[in-house]
Design a protein around this motif. Structure first.
Motif, PDB file in Angstrom:
ATOM      1  N   ASN A 113       0.853  -1.190  -0.086  1.00  0.00           N
ATOM      2  CA  ASN A 113       0.099   0.115  -0.047  1.00  0.00           C
ATOM      3  C   ASN A 113       0.941   1.261  -0.090  1.00  0.00           C
ATOM      4  N   ARG A 114       0.707   2.155  -1.092  1.00  0.00           N
ATOM      5  CA  ARG A 114       1.658   3.172  -1.137  1.00  0.00           C
ATOM      6  C   ARG A 114       0.900   4.615  -1.225  1.00  0.00           C
ATOM      7  N   MET A 115       1.278   5.473  -0.201  1.00  0.00           N
ATOM      8  CA  MET A 115       0.841   6.793  -0.089  1.00  0.00           C
ATOM      9  C   MET A 115       1.805   7.694  -0.457  1.00  0.00           C
ATOM     10  N   PHE A 116       1.339   8.380  -1.841  1.00  0.00           N
ATOM     11  CA  PHE A 116       2.401   9.491  -2.337  1.00  0.00           C
ATOM     12  C   PHE A 116       1.798  11.055  -1.733  1.00  0.00           C
ATOM     13  N   TYR A 117       2.698  11.615  -1.121  1.00  0.00           N
ATOM     14  CA  TYR A 117       2.195  12.931  -0.635  1.00  0.00           C
ATOM     15  C   TYR A 117       2.977  13.903  -1.387  1.00  0.00           C
ATOM     16  N   LEU A 118       2.398  14.615  -2.224  1.00  0.00           N
ATOM     17  CA  LEU A 118       3.135  15.596  -2.993  1.00  0.00           C
ATOM     18  C   LEU A 118       3.290  17.108  -2.322  1.00  0.00           C
ATOM     19  N   SER A 119       4.092  17.195  -1.731  1.00  0.00           N
ATOM     20  CA  SER A 119       4.443  18.703  -0.846  1.00  0.00           C
ATOM     21  C   SER A 119       5.413  19.422  -1.416  1.00  0.00           C
ATOM     22  N   VAL A 120       4.948  19.699  -2.775  1.00  0.00           N
ATOM     23  CA  VAL A 120       5.984  20.462  -3.635  1.00  0.00           C
ATOM     24  C   VAL A 120       5.168  21.218  -4.601  1.00  0.00           C
ATOM     25  N   GLY A 121       5.552  22.040  -5.041  1.00  0.00           N
ATOM     26  CA  GLY A 121       4.811  23.080  -6.028  1.00  0.00           C
ATOM     27  C   GLY A 121       4.031  22.299  -7.023  1.00  0.00           C
ATOM     28  N   PRO A 122       2.868  22.795  -7.442  1.00  0.00           N
ATOM     29  CA  PRO A 122       1.965  22.354  -8.295  1.00  0.00           C
ATOM     30  C   PRO A 122       2.588  22.105  -9.747  1.00  0.00           C
ATOM     31  N   GLU A 123       3.454  22.987 -10.134  1.00  0.00           N
ATOM     32  CA  GLU A 123       4.108  22.738 -11.638  1.00  0.00           C
ATOM     33  C   GLU A 123       4.576  21.339 -11.691  1.00  0.00           C
ATOM     34  N   PHE A 124       5.076  20.553 -10.342  1.00  0.00           N
ATOM     35  CA  PHE A 124       5.448  19.331 -10.650  1.00  0.00           C
ATOM     36  C   PHE A 124       4.458  18.195 -10.521  1.00  0.00           C
ATOM     37  N   PHE A 125       3.291  18.460 -10.148  1.00  0.00           N
ATOM     38  CA  PHE A 125       2.452  17.046  -9.724  1.00  0.00           C
ATOM     39  C   PHE A 125       2.246  16.393 -10.870  1.00  0.00           C
ATOM     40  N   GLY A 126       2.027  17.045 -12.370  1.00  0.00           N
ATOM     41  CA  GLY A 126       1.791  16.199 -13.472  1.00  0.00           C
ATOM     42  C   GLY A 126       2.958  15.202 -13.767  1.00  0.00           C
ATOM     43  N   GLU A 127       4.181  15.848 -13.596  1.00  0.00           N
ATOM     44  CA  GLU A 127       5.417  15.240 -14.031  1.00  0.00           C
ATOM     45  C   GLU A 127       5.723  14.027 -12.860  1.00  0.00           C
ATOM     46  N   ILE A 128       5.473  14.235 -11.576  1.00  0.00           N
ATOM     47  CA  ILE A 128       5.528  13.253 -10.775  1.00  0.00           C
ATOM     48  C   ILE A 128       4.721  12.293 -10.826  1.00  0.00           C
ATOM     49  N   ALA A 129       3.405  12.430 -11.241  1.00  0.00           N
ATOM     50  CA  ALA A 129       2.350  11.354 -11.368  1.00  0.00           C
ATOM     51  C   ALA A 129       2.632  10.451 -12.604  1.00  0.00           C
ATOM     52  N   ALA A 130       3.124  11.046 -13.491  1.00  0.00           N
ATOM     53  CA  ALA A 130       3.704  10.256 -14.791  1.00  0.00           C
ATOM     54  C   ALA A 130       4.699   9.313 -14.727  1.00  0.00           C
ATOM     55  N   ASN A 131       5.774  10.078 -13.875  1.00  0.00           N
ATOM     56  CA  ASN A 131       6.855   9.141 -13.319  1.00  0.00           C
ATOM     57  C   ASN A 131       6.527   8.000 -12.286  1.00  0.00           C
ATOM     58  N   ILE A 132       5.498   8.237 -11.470  1.00  0.00           N
ATOM     59  CA  ILE A 132       5.074   7.358 -10.542  1.00  0.00           C
ATOM     60  C   ILE A 132       4.695   5.971 -11.348  1.00  0.00           C
ATOM     61  N   ASN A 133       4.098   6.426 -12.510  1.00  0.00           N
ATOM     62  CA  ASN A 133       3.520   5.527 -13.351  1.00  0.00           C
ATOM     63  C   ASN A 133       4.551   4.643 -14.316  1.00  0.00           C
ATOM     64  N   ALA A 134       5.265   5.506 -14.711  1.00  0.00           N
ATOM     65  CA  ALA A 134       6.367   4.848 -15.573  1.00  0.00           C
ATOM     66  C   ALA A 134       7.347   3.986 -14.858  1.00  0.00           C
ATOM     67  N   SER A 135       7.669   4.316 -13.690  1.00  0.00           N
ATOM     68  CA  SER A 135       8.906   3.786 -12.925  1.00  0.00           C
ATOM     69  C   SER A 135       8.125   2.378 -12.554  1.00  0.00           C
ATOM     70  N   GLY A 136       7.058   2.063 -12.443  1.00  0.00           N
ATOM     71  CA  GLY A 136       6.357   0.970 -11.476  1.00  0.00           C
ATOM     72  C   GLY A 136       6.077   1.208 -10.275  1.00  0.00           C
ATOM     73  N   LEU A 137       6.321   2.454  -9.749  1.00  0.00           N
ATOM     74  CA  LEU A 137       5.959   2.496  -8.329  1.00  0.00           C
ATOM     75  C   LEU A 137       4.465   2.387  -8.047  1.00  0.00           C
ATOM     76  N   GLY A 138       3.616   2.501  -9.208  1.00  0.00           N
ATOM     77  CA  GLY A 138       2.182   2.513  -9.232  1.00  0.00           C
ATOM     78  C   GLY A 138       1.694   1.283  -9.153  1.00  0.00           C
ATOM     79  N   ASP A 139       2.571   0.391  -9.633  1.00  0.00           N
ATOM     80  CA  ASP A 139       2.006  -0.978  -9.998  1.00  0.00           C
ATOM     81  C   ASP A 139       1.978  -1.763  -8.490  1.00  0.00           C
ATOM     82  N   THR A 140       0.978  -1.791  -7.757  1.00  0.00           N
ATOM     83  CA  THR A 140       1.232  -2.187  -6.343  1.00  0.00           C
ATOM     84  C   THR A 140       0.011  -3.375  -6.567  1.00  0.00           C
ATOM     85  N   ARG A 141       0.292  -4.606  -5.528  1.00  0.00           N
ATOM     86  CA  ARG A 141      -0.692  -5.320  -5.178  1.00  0.00           C
ATOM     87  C   ARG A 141      -1.638  -4.959  -4.184  1.00  0.00           C
ATOM     88  N   GLY A 142      -1.314  -3.912  -3.773  1.00  0.00           N
ATOM     89  CA  GLY A 142      -2.286  -3.116  -2.456  1.00  0.00           C
ATOM     90  C   GLY A 142      -2.772  -1.956  -3.081  1.00  0.00           C
TER      91      GLY A 142
END
Ligand code: NAD
Length: 485
Positions: A113-142
């Motif tokens: 189970n993974r909670m991603f907390y983005l305490s950074v400027g909103p200009e980074f939100f889209g890029e972070i979300a895309a990278n979470i997806n691309a890196s496999g961080l978002g592929d969880t069994r939970g």
């Protein structure tokens, strides 16, 4: 609650230090975080786990609600924090992060189970979300969830773009948009107040309510945030999000035992029913203000345009007030007066409900020149509820006078907004988060104000620092007036 890994982007920033670390500590100390805790802090700086943990401890000493004393438990808490270097634009950093998260999951026997907390400027939100997806961080069994901070866009179009970029990696059910006003205990109490008190439930409608006033005033000025604030102004910083959320929370009516989905659907109904602003009557319904030099608590303060980082000709608003109507049978023709500003007389967030005198004609009470009944809900910094009633004063020949019945709920042991919100997000309960529909409809409602401001057709009224805002805002109320000014 199922255990999870808490991945914190922006772990070296101000919000992490002042709010997020203390909130996690207080939840831990209150026994609300079950199972092993794993927090992975991310930042661009190179830090060892030990120096990161020392920084976390400093922040607890400075900002924790609970007292922090050395103990094996405290050490256990600090050891749950590890650090990884990550630049949001470097895909290889996310792959390293995945390795780190998986190592900790294995070491601690944690489910994925993974909670991603983005305490950074909103200009980074889209890029972070895309990278979470691309890196496999978002592929969880939970489960995976995303917590994001305001500001969510700067207008309707940018908010939609931002949301699309998040939706490429997270579903709406996985996104938790923090509006910290929704984490305040008295805001969370509003619905309970309404449905568990038949007296209030019966009166909560246009037949008995004359108007609703919602104020969020601050005494501070622009502080160190000149660069951000001079672009955002009170409209984007406070009004589009916090103030309109308070309108929704105040006006929605829920049956007992409602689900988070019911809350969202009722809030959407309210914001959808707020009568749209028309260009031709905008200036009669919306007042923009900016503080001039003045005095607060006996101390002289500079004008907004003399603040460091603000240009002398800035036309940015530090105050905004509006009159709005909710086109719903329950609220038909009840004005909601909303205002928020900086460098005002007092720091306070408050809802005042002014009741009508529906029996005026019947009992001819009007000639007594009675004060109306008021229900006052103090949201912060002090929390409390007061009811103003009229009684006879036996010492003054039975003259009628208003008295206030007050309950103060100030209690230092109460959890702070960030504790409530992080806890709810870990549980997967989205009741007190802003749903995309609410955010989008709020931007839609304020869009004519943005356009009129950009077109220079909405005047900017100056008000002295330390006052309650520009005089023009009094005219919004017609024959009524702002209470407690
Ligand atoms: P901050 O500037 O203090 O911290 C920003 C963090 O982002 C730092 O940890 C920094 O290392 C990191 N960062 C910046 N660029 C990066 C990059 N390229 N790669 C990786 N990390 C990078 O900001 P803050 O005050 O902590 O605010 C964080 C977020 O919370 C912002 O979206 C802000 O608008 C929002 N917010 C802050 C507050 C507050 O009280 N501080 C209140 C409400 C909302």
């Amino acid at each position: 609650m199922e255990s999870s890994t808490f991945v914190l982007f922006g772990a070296t920033g101000d919000l992490a230090k002042r709010k997020i670390f203390p909130a996690l500590y207080n939840l831990f100390a209150d026994g609300k975080l079950s199972g092993p805790l794993s927090v992975i802090g991310l930042g661009r700086r190179t830090l060892t786990n030990e120096s990161f943990q020392a920084g976390v401890l400093d922040s607890l000493h400075a900002f924790s609600r609970r007292k922090v004393e050395d103990s094996p438990e405290l050490q256990r808490f600090l050891k749950s924090f590890e650090y990884s270097v990550l630049d949001v634009g470097h895909p290889e950093d996310y792959r390293k992060l995945l390795g780190h998260v998986q190592r900790r999951e294995e070491e601690l026997g944690l489910p994925q189970n993974r909670m991603f907390y983005l305490s950074v400027g909103p200009e980074f939100f889209g890029e972070i979300a895309a990278n979470i997806n691309a890196s496999g961080l978002g592929d969880t069994r939970g489960w995976k969830r995303l917590i994001i901070e305001k500001p969510f866009g700067t207008d309707l179009e940018s908010a939609r773009e931002l949301n699309d970029s998040l939706n490429a990696a997270f579903t709406e059910e996985e996104i938790f948009r923090i509006d910290h006003f929704l984490g305040k205990p008295m805001v969370q109490n509003l619905e309970v107040l309404k449905y568990s008190n038949p007296v209030l439930r019966a009166l909560w409608q246009n037949r008995y309510i004359a108007n609703v006033q919602i104020t969020a005033s601050e005494t501070v000025g622009v502080e160190e945030r000149a660069g951000y604030y001079d672009k955002a102004g009170a409209l984007r910083d406070m009004f589009q999000n916090h103030m309109l959320q308070l309108v929704m929370m105040m006006a929605m009516q829920l049956p007992k035992g409602s689900t988070p989905e019911d809350v969202r659907s009722k809030k959407r109904h309210v914001i959808q029913s707020v009568r749209p602003l028309l260009r031709e009557n905008l200036a009669q319904n919306v007042i923009r203000g900016q503080y001039a030099a003045g005095e607060i608590n006996g101390r002289p303060v500079d004008a907004y345009t003399s603040e460091p980082g603000i240009g002398p000709s800035s036309q940015n608003e530090t105050y905004i007030a509006a009159r709005l109507f909710i086109d719903d049978p329950l609220w038909d023709e009840v004005p909601f007066y909303i205002r928020t500003g900086k460098r005002m007389k007092e720091k306070s967030t408050r809802i005042v409900i002014e009741f009508k005198e529906p029996f005026n004609d019947l009992h001819n009470l009007n000639r007594l020149n009675l004060d109306p009944n008021l229900l006052i809900i103090d949201i912060g910094p002090e929390e409390g509820i007061s009811l103003q009633l009229n009684t006879k004063n036996p010492r003054q020949h039975g003259q009628l006078e208003p008295v206030s019945i007050r309950h103060d709920s100030a209690n230092p042991e109460l959890p702070e907004a960030y504790e409530n919100l992080i806890y709810d997000a870990l549980l997967g309960d989205a009741t007190f988060f802003a749903h995309w529909d609410e955010v989008e409809l709020s931007w839609q409602w304020v869009q004519p104000i943005i356009e009129a401001t950009a077109g220079g057709t909405l005047p900017l009224h100056l008000y002295p620092a330390g006052s309650n805002g520009p005089a023009a805002a009094d005219e919004l109320l017609g024959d009524a007036h702002w209470w407690l000014d």
